[in-house]
Design an enzyme around this catalytic site. Structure first.
Site, PDB file in Angstrom:
ATOM      1  N   ASN A 142       0.341  34.210 -28.238  1.00 28.39           N
ATOM      2  CA  ASN A 142       1.503  34.991 -28.688  1.00 28.39           C
ATOM      3  C   ASN A 142       1.829  36.163 -27.768  1.00 28.39           C
ATOM      4  OD1 ASN A 142       1.693  33.333 -31.066  1.00 28.39           O
ATOM      5  ND2 ASN A 142       0.004  34.539 -31.931  1.00 28.39           N
ATOM      6  N   ARG A 143       1.408  36.062 -26.523  1.00 28.21           N
ATOM      7  CA  ARG A 143       1.639  37.089 -25.504  1.00 28.21           C
ATOM      8  C   ARG A 143       0.983  38.425 -25.858  1.00 28.21           C
ATOM      9  NH1 ARG A 143       4.478  35.113 -21.693  1.00 28.21           N
ATOM     10  NH2 ARG A 143       4.735  37.121 -20.678  1.00 28.21           N
TER      11      ARG A 143
END
Length: 204
Positions: free
Chosen positions: A181-182
């Site tokens: 999810n970065r």
């Protein structure tokens, strides 16, 4: 299925960033990553006009990180004006990046000689034949210089006086680990006045 990527925690890393780099570098090589020693080198003129290119990281220790080049190249001219630089390596298969900032200086002639003599014959000839970053009319000029150099020196090729190594002495090293999810992990080592390293977590 989402790829599960490892965490990068302050509690798990080495307090010395050179040893931590060695750990990651060994793991990158063990993973079979091609040319894990290829790093982007960013330099700038005294007027802050930046440029970058790929260089090969040839060795590192507590003194810093060493690469080799032509001392008359653009990067060398910029380092003469502004002896600070940044090295960045990215190992995509393991989603890791290392950024190294610091001052740059030439290594000793002995160190440059030792490395130069370890290079393949063709690479040693090429160091004489190429006026790096200079305009040439065509490739034939380069090949003619190569042939002339080969005829002049044979197999006993000395190091050109305009070719050698630089050492980047780090003041900041950042380790970046890609995460889901970065929400990536970033740990920054900053060199302190007493010679110790401060480790801080940065937001992704």
């Amino acid at each position: 299925m989402t790829e599960k990527l490892p965490a990068l925690k302050k509690s798990d890393v080495d307090p010395n960033p050179i040893r931590q780099f060695a750990r990651w570098f060994d793991e990158a090589n063990a993973a079979g990553i091609p040319e894990a020693d290829a790093f982007t080198l960013a330099t700038a003129t005294k007027d802050a006009a930046a440029s970058d290119r790929i260089v090969l990281l040839k060795k590192f220790d507590d003194r810093g990180f060493v690469f080799f080049t032509n001392y008359e190249s653009r990067k060398a001219r910029e380092l003469s004006e502004n002896p600070r630089a940044c090295l960045v390596g990215y190992w995509l298969p393991v989603k890791r990046q290392v950024r190294i900032e610091g001052s740059v200086e030439k290594i000793s002639e002995q160190e440059s000689n030792e490395y130069f003599l370890s290079r393949p014959l063709g690479s040693r000839l090429g160091a004489w034949a190429s006026n790096q970053s200079e305009i040439i009319e065509n490739r034939d000029v380069l090949q003619q210089r190569y042939a002339q150099t080969s005829a002049q020196f044979g197999d006993e090729i000395p190091r050109p006086p305009h070719w050698g190594g630089y050492r980047l002495r780090p003041t900041l090293i950042e380790f970046w680990q890609g995460r889901e999810n970065r929400l990536h992990d970033r740990l920054r080592y900053s060199l302190q006045k007493n010679g110790s390293w401060l480790i801080e977590r940065l937001g992704p």
